[in-house]
Design a protein around this motif. Structure first.
Motif, PDB file in Angstrom:
ATOM      1  N   ALA A  37      49.868  28.248  51.155  1.00 22.70           N
ATOM      2  CA  ALA A  37      49.346  29.172  52.162  1.00 22.70           C
ATOM      3  C   ALA A  37      50.239  29.279  53.391  1.00 22.70           C
ATOM      4  N   GLU A  38      50.895  28.187  53.785  1.00 20.21           N
ATOM      5  CA  GLU A  38      51.768  28.220  54.958  1.00 20.21           C
ATOM      6  C   GLU A  38      53.031  27.439  54.675  1.00 20.21           C
ATOM      7  N   PRO A  39      54.137  28.062  54.458  1.00 17.00           N
ATOM      8  CA  PRO A  39      54.277  29.509  54.344  1.00 17.00           C
ATOM      9  C   PRO A  39      53.680  30.000  53.015  1.00 17.00           C
ATOM     10  N   ILE A  40      53.363  31.285  52.959  1.00 18.77           N
ATOM     11  CA  ILE A  40      52.817  31.835  51.714  1.00 18.77           C
ATOM     12  C   ILE A  40      53.938  31.896  50.686  1.00 18.77           C
ATOM     13  N   ARG A  41      53.703  31.238  49.575  1.00 18.56           N
ATOM     14  CA  ARG A  41      54.661  31.247  48.475  1.00 18.56           C
ATOM     15  C   ARG A  41      53.930  31.565  47.185  1.00 18.56           C
ATOM     16  N   MET A  42      54.631  32.261  46.308  1.00 21.62           N
ATOM     17  CA  MET A  42      54.088  32.626  45.000  1.00 21.62           C
ATOM     18  C   MET A  42      55.065  32.195  43.926  1.00 21.62           C
ATOM     19  N   SER A  43      54.534  31.984  42.733  1.00 15.95           N
ATOM     20  CA  SER A  43      55.396  31.725  41.581  1.00 15.95           C
ATOM     21  C   SER A  43      55.059  32.729  40.490  1.00 15.95           C
ATOM     22  N   VAL A  44      56.045  32.989  39.671  1.00 12.73           N
ATOM     23  CA  VAL A  44      55.864  33.890  38.537  1.00 12.73           C
ATOM     24  C   VAL A  44      56.718  33.359  37.382  1.00 12.73           C
ATOM     25  N   ALA A  45      56.154  33.373  36.184  1.00  7.70           N
ATOM     26  CA  ALA A  45      56.869  32.921  34.993  1.00  7.70           C
ATOM     27  C   ALA A  45      57.386  34.142  34.236  1.00  7.70           C
ATOM     28  N   VAL A  46      58.692  34.141  33.942  1.00  8.24           N
ATOM     29  CA  VAL A  46      59.331  35.248  33.226  1.00  8.24           C
ATOM     30  C   VAL A  46      60.138  34.669  32.071  1.00  8.24           C
ATOM     31  N   HIS A  47      59.971  35.235  30.894  1.00 11.34           N
ATOM     32  CA  HIS A  47      60.689  34.765  29.709  1.00 11.34           C
ATOM     33  C   HIS A  47      62.194  34.856  29.954  1.00 11.34           C
ATOM     34  N   LYS A  48      62.916  33.821  29.527  1.00 11.19           N
ATOM     35  CA  LYS A  48      64.367  33.764  29.741  1.00 11.19           C
ATOM     36  C   LYS A  48      65.107  34.936  29.113  1.00 11.19           C
ATOM     37  N   ASP A  49      64.593  35.490  28.010  1.00  7.72           N
ATOM     38  CA  ASP A  49      65.264  36.593  27.331  1.00  7.72           C
ATOM     39  C   ASP A  49      65.011  37.947  27.986  1.00  7.72           C
ATOM     40  N   ASN A  50      64.083  38.034  28.934  1.00  2.37           N
ATOM     41  CA  ASN A  50      63.807  39.309  29.599  1.00  2.37           C
ATOM     42  C   ASN A  50      64.936  39.652  30.567  1.00  2.37           C
ATOM     43  N   VAL A  51      65.334  40.899  30.555  1.00  2.05           N
ATOM     44  CA  VAL A  51      66.341  41.387  31.500  1.00  2.05           C
ATOM     45  C   VAL A  51      65.877  41.111  32.928  1.00  2.05           C
ATOM     46  N   THR A  52      64.589  41.220  33.165  1.00  2.38           N
ATOM     47  CA  THR A  52      64.041  40.998  34.499  1.00  2.38           C
ATOM     48  C   THR A  52      64.402  39.617  35.032  1.00  2.38           C
ATOM     49  N   VAL A 121      62.782  27.188  38.360  1.00  5.99           N
ATOM     50  CA  VAL A 121      62.530  26.011  37.543  1.00  5.99           C
ATOM     51  C   VAL A 121      62.563  26.437  36.076  1.00  5.99           C
ATOM     52  N   ASP A 122      63.365  25.749  35.277  1.00  3.93           N
ATOM     53  CA  ASP A 122      63.436  26.001  33.846  1.00  3.93           C
ATOM     54  C   ASP A 122      62.260  25.270  33.202  1.00  3.93           C
ATOM     55  N   VAL A 123      61.333  26.045  32.616  1.00  6.37           N
ATOM     56  CA  VAL A 123      60.152  25.435  31.998  1.00  6.37           C
ATOM     57  C   VAL A 123      60.147  25.633  30.477  1.00  6.37           C
ATOM     58  N   GLY A 124      61.334  25.712  29.899  1.00  5.97           N
ATOM     59  CA  GLY A 124      61.443  25.866  28.442  1.00  5.97           C
ATOM     60  C   GLY A 124      61.788  27.285  28.069  1.00  5.97           C
ATOM     61  N   THR A 125      60.825  28.029  27.563  1.00  7.66           N
ATOM     62  CA  THR A 125      61.076  29.414  27.158  1.00  7.66           C
ATOM     63  C   THR A 125      61.130  30.364  28.352  1.00  7.66           C
ATOM     64  N   VAL A 130      60.012  30.838  42.130  1.00  7.77           N
ATOM     65  CA  VAL A 130      59.181  30.582  43.298  1.00  7.77           C
ATOM     66  C   VAL A 130      59.773  31.374  44.456  1.00  7.77           C
ATOM     67  N   GLY A 131      58.915  32.130  45.109  1.00  9.64           N
ATOM     68  CA  GLY A 131      59.391  32.953  46.215  1.00  9.64           C
ATOM     69  C   GLY A 131      58.540  32.815  47.451  1.00  9.64           C
ATOM     70  N   GLU A 132      59.183  32.946  48.603  1.00  9.96           N
ATOM     71  CA  GLU A 132      58.452  33.000  49.858  1.00  9.96           C
ATOM     72  C   GLU A 132      58.069  34.448  50.107  1.00  9.96           C
ATOM     73  N   VAL A 133      56.794  34.682  50.355  1.00 10.45           N
ATOM     74  CA  VAL A 133      56.285  36.041  50.526  1.00 10.45           C
ATOM     75  C   VAL A 133      56.713  36.577  51.891  1.00 10.45           C
ATOM     76  N   GLU A 134      57.462  37.678  51.869  1.00 10.90           N
ATOM     77  CA  GLU A 134      57.876  38.347  53.097  1.00 10.90           C
ATOM     78  C   GLU A 134      57.080  39.616  53.343  1.00 10.90           C
ATOM     79  N   GLN A 135      56.394  40.087  52.315  1.00 10.34           N
ATOM     80  CA  GLN A 135      55.565  41.288  52.416  1.00 10.34           C
ATOM     81  C   GLN A 135      54.341  41.086  51.543  1.00 10.34           C
ATOM     82  N   ALA A 136      53.167  41.336  52.100  1.00  7.37           N
ATOM     83  CA  ALA A 136      51.924  41.326  51.332  1.00  7.37           C
ATOM     84  C   ALA A 136      51.105  42.495  51.851  1.00  7.37           C
ATOM     85  N   GLU A 137      50.702  43.367  50.923  1.00 10.82           N
ATOM     86  CA  GLU A 137      50.006  44.589  51.335  1.00 10.82           C
ATOM     87  C   GLU A 137      48.987  44.995  50.284  1.00 10.82           C
ATOM     88  N   ARG A 138      47.790  45.321  50.740  1.00 11.76           N
ATOM     89  CA  ARG A 138      46.774  45.892  49.846  1.00 11.76           C
ATOM     90  C   ARG A 138      47.103  47.365  49.655  1.00 11.76           C
TER      91      ARG A 138
END
Length: 168
Positions: A37-52, A121-125, A130-138
């Motif tokens: 929550a302070e600082p606001i940080r988010m994580s997202v898991a993305v497959h290693k083979d994805n271009v993203t 972080v490499d979690v296998g596949t 992990v990112g620090e949120v610089e923008q959050a908007e509804r």
């Protein structure tokens, strides 16, 4: 082990996107979460083979949009079942640019989060970004699309590169 117990976990459905060297990339994920929550940080898991994944690493930033319940399968399929290296996922929908420079589509999204990459972080596949949120908007008051709603109402399938994929 009863791997079906994992189906009791609640998830949302998100598009994570980034841009580097003129390549816009994005994919649908169900594993994005606020981790502090302070600082606001988010994580997202993305497959290693994805271009993203490689575009996020290059860009040093990513944007997450929380998909809302107005989304249909063509919208989800546009971001989830194609590859960004051969298909412009942002061509069919209005595109905006987040505060960290990533493209995102506000249509069918109830919130947007622009994150500066602070750790990978490499979690296998998958890579856990992990990112620090610089923008959050509804973006709307529509309810967020849950993974349960995606499966039960939209009859969506879990693709092999999803972090929750289980072979039949």
């Amino acid at each position: 082990m009863d791997s079906t117990a994992m189906f009791a976990m609640s998830y949302g459905v998100y598009v994570v996107s980034a841009e580097a060297d003129g390549l816009k990339a994005g994919c649908v994920v169900n594993t994005a979460v606020q981790v502090t929550a302070e600082p606001i940080r988010m994580s997202v898991a993305v497959h290693k083979d994805n271009v993203t994944a490689s575009v996020i690493a290059q860009a040093g930033a990513f944007t997450i949009t929380a998909i809302d319940q107005t989304a249909d399968m063509p919208y989800i399929g546009n971001f989830g079942f194609r590859t960004s290296d051969t298909y412009d996922k942002f061509a069919k929908y209005e595109t905006a640019v987040s505060g960290v420079g990533s493209p995102y589509c506000p249509e069918h999204a109830c919130a947007v989060y622009g994150c500066r990459l602070i750790d990978t972080v490499d979690v296998g596949t998958h890579y856990l970004f992990v990112g620090e949120v610089e923008q959050a908007e509804r973006l709307s008051d529509e309810p967020p699309l849950t993974y349960a709603y995606y499966h039960s109402t939209l009859k969506g399938k879990t693709p092999p590169k999803a972090s929750s994929y289980q072979a039949e």
